[in-house]
Design a protein around this motif. Structure first.
Motif, PDB file in Angstrom:
ATOM      1  N   TRP A 116     -39.451  28.093  -5.787  1.00 10.62           N
ATOM      2  CA  TRP A 116     -38.887  27.359  -4.659  1.00 10.62           C
ATOM      3  C   TRP A 116     -39.922  26.496  -3.957  1.00 10.62           C
ATOM      4  O   TRP A 116     -39.594  25.739  -3.065  1.00 10.62           O
ATOM      5  N   LEU A 136     -33.745  25.261  -2.755  1.00 16.39           N
ATOM      6  CA  LEU A 136     -34.021  26.550  -3.384  1.00 16.39           C
ATOM      7  C   LEU A 136     -34.735  27.482  -2.403  1.00 16.39           C
ATOM      8  O   LEU A 136     -34.453  28.679  -2.352  1.00 16.39           O
ATOM      9  N   ALA A 137     -35.639  26.926  -1.588  1.00 13.08           N
ATOM     10  CA  ALA A 137     -36.338  27.727  -0.577  1.00 13.08           C
ATOM     11  C   ALA A 137     -35.358  28.270   0.460  1.00 13.08           C
ATOM     12  O   ALA A 137     -35.456  29.433   0.872  1.00 13.08           O
TER      13      ALA A 137
END
Length: 87
Positions: A55, A61-62
């Motif tokens: 990520w 994604l993080a």
């Protein structure tokens, strides 16, 4: 396959009041399972570790990783009324 990853600094986890802070959170990103744990240190000392996470540099994604870790840890802060803090 379960991969082990580290979540820290940019998405640092503060788990104040967590009764078993040694437990890792299990998350799934893009079909891959990860075991996420915390590390302590400065960004300069941890940058090579952090940049290896899937990520790193991927805001969406993080956010997904942070949400899943938060859900896995429950409400450890403010006497059970707040989830983990990320910063």
């Amino acid at each position: 396959m379960l991969k082990t990853a580290t979540l820290a600094t940019t998405i640092a986890l503060a788990s104040f009041g967590l009764t078993n802070a040694a437990e890792a959170a299990q998350i799934t990103l893009n079909g891959t399972d990860y075991e996420v744990s915390t590390v302590v240190g400065t960004y300069d000392n941890l940058s090579s570790t952090l940049s290896m996470t899937p990520w790193f540099g991927d805001e969406n994604l993080a956010r997904s990783a942070a949400t899943q870790v938060g859900n896995a840890l429950g409400l450890p802060n403010l006497n059970g009324s707040s989830g983990p803090y990320f910063w």
